[in-house]
Design an enzyme around this catalytic site. Structure first.
Site, mmCIF file in Angstrom:
data_model
loop_
_atom_site.group_PDB
_atom_site.id
_atom_site.type_symbol
_atom_site.label_atom_id
_atom_site.label_comp_id
_atom_site.label_asym_id
_atom_site.label_seq_id
_atom_site.Cartn_x
_atom_site.Cartn_y
_atom_site.Cartn_z
ATOM 1 N N HIS A 128 0.932 -1.368 0.016
ATOM 2 C CA HIS A 128 0.034 0.302 0.007
ATOM 3 C C HIS A 128 1.029 1.005 0.135
ATOM 4 O O HIS A 128 2.038 1.482 0.451
ATOM 5 C CB HIS A 128 -0.844 -0.085 1.443
ATOM 6 C CG HIS A 128 -1.891 0.903 1.482
ATOM 7 N ND1 HIS A 128 -1.397 2.632 1.555
ATOM 8 C CD2 HIS A 128 -3.463 0.676 1.696
ATOM 9 C CE1 HIS A 128 -2.518 3.194 1.471
ATOM 10 N NE2 HIS A 128 -3.793 2.127 1.211
ATOM 11 N N ASP A 205 2.986 -5.139 8.452
ATOM 12 C CA ASP A 205 1.811 -3.837 7.724
ATOM 13 C C ASP A 205 0.820 -5.713 8.236
ATOM 14 O O ASP A 205 0.982 -5.866 7.141
ATOM 15 C CB ASP A 205 2.155 -3.669 6.632
ATOM 16 C CG ASP A 205 0.432 -2.728 6.433
ATOM 17 O OD1 ASP A 205 -0.436 -2.630 7.254
ATOM 18 O OD2 ASP A 205 0.714 -2.259 5.140
ATOM 19 N N GLN A 208 -4.350 -5.253 6.730
ATOM 20 C CA GLN A 208 -5.428 -5.990 6.333
ATOM 21 C C GLN A 208 -5.488 -7.700 7.084
ATOM 22 O O GLN A 208 -6.226 -8.809 6.132
ATOM 23 C CB GLN A 208 -4.890 -5.920 4.838
ATOM 24 C CG GLN A 208 -5.291 -5.056 3.927
ATOM 25 C CD GLN A 208 -6.355 -4.721 3.879
ATOM 26 O OE1 GLN A 208 -7.878 -4.696 4.568
ATOM 27 N NE2 GLN A 208 -7.020 -3.245 3.829
ATOM 28 N N LYS A 231 -10.702 -0.474 10.759
ATOM 29 C CA LYS A 231 -10.365 -1.461 9.772
ATOM 30 C C LYS A 231 -10.790 -2.766 10.546
ATOM 31 O O LYS A 231 -10.806 -3.877 10.028
ATOM 32 C CB LYS A 231 -9.324 -1.708 9.003
ATOM 33 C CG LYS A 231 -8.809 -0.506 8.215
ATOM 34 C CD LYS A 231 -7.289 -0.931 7.267
ATOM 35 C CE LYS A 231 -6.978 0.384 6.039
ATOM 36 N NZ LYS A 231 -8.162 0.236 4.808
ATOM 37 N N CYS A 371 -4.825 2.516 -3.201
ATOM 38 C CA CYS A 371 -3.540 2.923 -2.920
ATOM 39 C C CYS A 371 -2.480 2.441 -3.533
ATOM 40 O O CYS A 371 -1.323 2.078 -2.356
ATOM 41 C CB CYS A 371 -3.717 3.227 -1.428
ATOM 42 S SG CYS A 371 -4.809 4.905 -1.006
#
Lengths: 414, 135
Positions: A128, A205, A208, A231, A371
């Site tokens: 991202h 990261d 997600q 999220k 993104c």
């Protein structure tokens, strides 16, 4: 109609989310934009109202009753979030504004201090922008170099190339645990072990992944792990950075001001202990408390169940989608290495037109480059439409999504 | 916005855009992108010998059905018009041209990209600065 999967009682879960009762364009809302942000259960909304209506006060300072209650709830929320990712201690869990701020904190506090001229930072092509642009800026500031591990045609990290790039002895390896476009679940444990062997510091990261599957920082063996509250059923404006204590202690502060200092004199200051060293100023108390309630909600469902539920939805959706001609799905088709994200294009229908037609049917999806422009360039497409699932989605939602997709197909005569 | 909107008019222009291509020689060449969605429109114009009207106009670009159809229809509409006419083009004119009364805030930008390109090109040719209207 199969409403629930075996692992999550969707009907019960749906009732916990007030927004899912609303109609959009006269249709029942089918919310499939969960990779962008998720809806909030009533318990999270109530936690915010409760804080502001019963014990709103600044934390860590006051000796009065409200401040004591606010501090206790804020710190107990930190413990809940730390436990959610199996952080060894809650001091290693820093509240931030979200994934982007967490990465910028590492860029500033760790990169600013430890990255030297000529150093290599290794990321991947599927990142991202938030795990790409900060490193682009850092290498520019430091005279360092940014390398991108390429991806294979089915949307996985090219491991041979990754290994070749590790031979450059990068000072930092940063990668996503689950791609927000391709859905690819990267083997964080393996990648961190390889990076560590090459002498690199690692950042995962988890924007997600933390919302959708069990995430255990000790098992992964990463140095830093970052994620966003919004999220994962939590409020916007709150997220977290996990960092190993020695690293956090050795880093420079990010922002400076109140609460991040131990003592201040006219000729300088001494930094507070972690995590407070990185939480300058009055923090986002209410939303941190809301995030604590959100992870409690998810833990009660069980993260393994959440993951199984999404795999079942994926299986159901893939089966239906495979019957639609001229539909391209991006990313790995093997369910076990894919999160509940489906990026697709249908014939020559532009993603924005697709999203507009689906919106008319009450189906909310995302369209565009998500993104991840370098990834779009690599795939040689202007963008994709993206449907992404969560705990309150049912197979009936997927049926509605497929119905809307067929309508778009008929409107565009493809 | 209803999907009938697509069905009736836009699709034909999306699939078979009129005035698509480059124009050589040209007097005006303007290009812009919509950073949010990556839509891209470039327009080239040949100005009349009197230097006051659009003699020929063509465009190239990529984007959604609304942005491409809007660009194509706009070139058809603009051909032969005085340069001054471009200055007065409004959001309502474009929605009317597309056969809709309300595209909605999410999609109006797609329709207006070609207008912006046309205005920037013509204003620059006239030696003026184009300032995008504020909402």
């Amino acid at each position: 109609m199969l409403e629930s999967t075996k692992t999550v009682d969707v009907e019960r879960v749906k009732n916990d989310f007030p927004i899912l009762n609303r109609k959009v364009n006269g249709k029942r809302l089918i919310y499939l934009d969960n990779a962008a942000t998720t809806q909030k259960p009533k318990v999270v909304i109530d936690a915010l109202v409760d804080y502001y209506s019963r014990y709103n006060a600044n934390v860590h300072r006051g000796v009065h009753q409200l401040s004591i209650e606010a501090t206790e709830t804020y710190e107990s929320s930190r413990k809940k979030v730390a436990k959610f990712i199996n952080s060894p201690t809650s001091q290693e869990l820093i509240f931030t504004r979200g994934t982007t701020e967490s990465i910028n904190l590492v860029k500033f506090g760790w990169g600013g201090k430890f990255v030297k001229e000529g150093d290599v930072i290794l990321i991947t092509l599927m990142e991202h922008h938030s795990n790409m642009v900060p490193w682009q800026l850092l290498v520019k500031e430091k005279g360092a170099r940014l390398e991108y591990a390429p991806i294979t045609s089915d949307g996985r990290i090219d491991m041979a190339e990754f290994e070749r790039l590790l031979a450059l002895s990068p000072s930092l390896v940063a990668f996503t645990q689950c791609s927000n476009v391709l859905g690819t679940i990267n083997d964080a444990e393996k990648l961190c072990a390889m990076a560590k062997k090459a002498g690199a510091t690692t950042l995962v990261d988890a924007a997600q992944s933390a919302p959708h599957m069990p995430v255990d920082v000790q098992k992964i063996g990463c140095d830093f792990l970052v994620f966003s509250g919004h999220k994962m059923l939590g409020p916007t404006g709150i997220g977290a950075l996990y960092g190993r204590k020695e690293l956090l202690n050795s880093m420079d502060p990010f922002q400076s001001g109140g609460d991040m200092i131990k003592e201040v004199h006219l000729d300088g200051a001494r930094w507070n202990d972690v995590p407070y060293k990185f939480e300058a100023g009055t923090t986002n108390i209410a939303d941190a408390i809301g995030l604590g309630v959100a992870v409690e909600y998810l833990s009660a469902l069980g993260m393994e169940n959440v993951r199984r539920h999404e795999v079942e939805l994926l299986r159901y959706a893939f089966e239906k989608l495979s019957r639609i001609p001229n539909l391209t799905i991006y990313g790995p088709m093997d369910l076990e290495s894919r999160g509940g994200v489906i990026s697709f294009n249908l014939a020559d229908i532009h993603p924005h037109d697709m999203a507009s037609i689906l919106d008319e049917e009450g189906v909310a999806i995302r369209s565009g480059h998500h993104c991840a422009q370098p990834l779009m360039e690599h795939l040689n497409i202007p963008g994709t439409s993206r449907a992404s699932f969560y705990v309150y989605n049912s197979t009936a939602d997927i049926d509605a999504f497929i119905g809307a997709l067929l309508k778009a197909k008929s409107v565009f005569c493809v | 916005m209803s999907s009938d909107f697509y069905r009736e008019l836009i699709l034909d222009y999306y699939r078979n855009p009129r005035n698509f291509g480059k124009l050589d020689p040209h007097d005006i060449d303007a290009r812009d992108t919509n950073p949010l969605c990556g839509d891209e429109i470039e327009m080239q114009i040949k100005v009349s010998s009197g230097k006051d009207s659009i003699e020929e106009i063509k465009f190239i670009g990529k984007g959604c059905a609304i942005s491409l159809a809007s660009a194509s229809m706009l070139t058809e509409m603009a051909k032969g018009k005085p340069l001054e006419w471009v200055k007065g083009l409004s959001r309502d004119d474009i929605q009317k041209m597309l056969g809709t009364s309300d595209l909605g805030p999410a999609r109006i930008k797609c329709a207006m990209l070609s207008v912006k390109v046309l205005k920037v090109g013509v204003y620059t040719y006239l030696g003026a600065q184009y300032a995008e209207p504020t909402e």
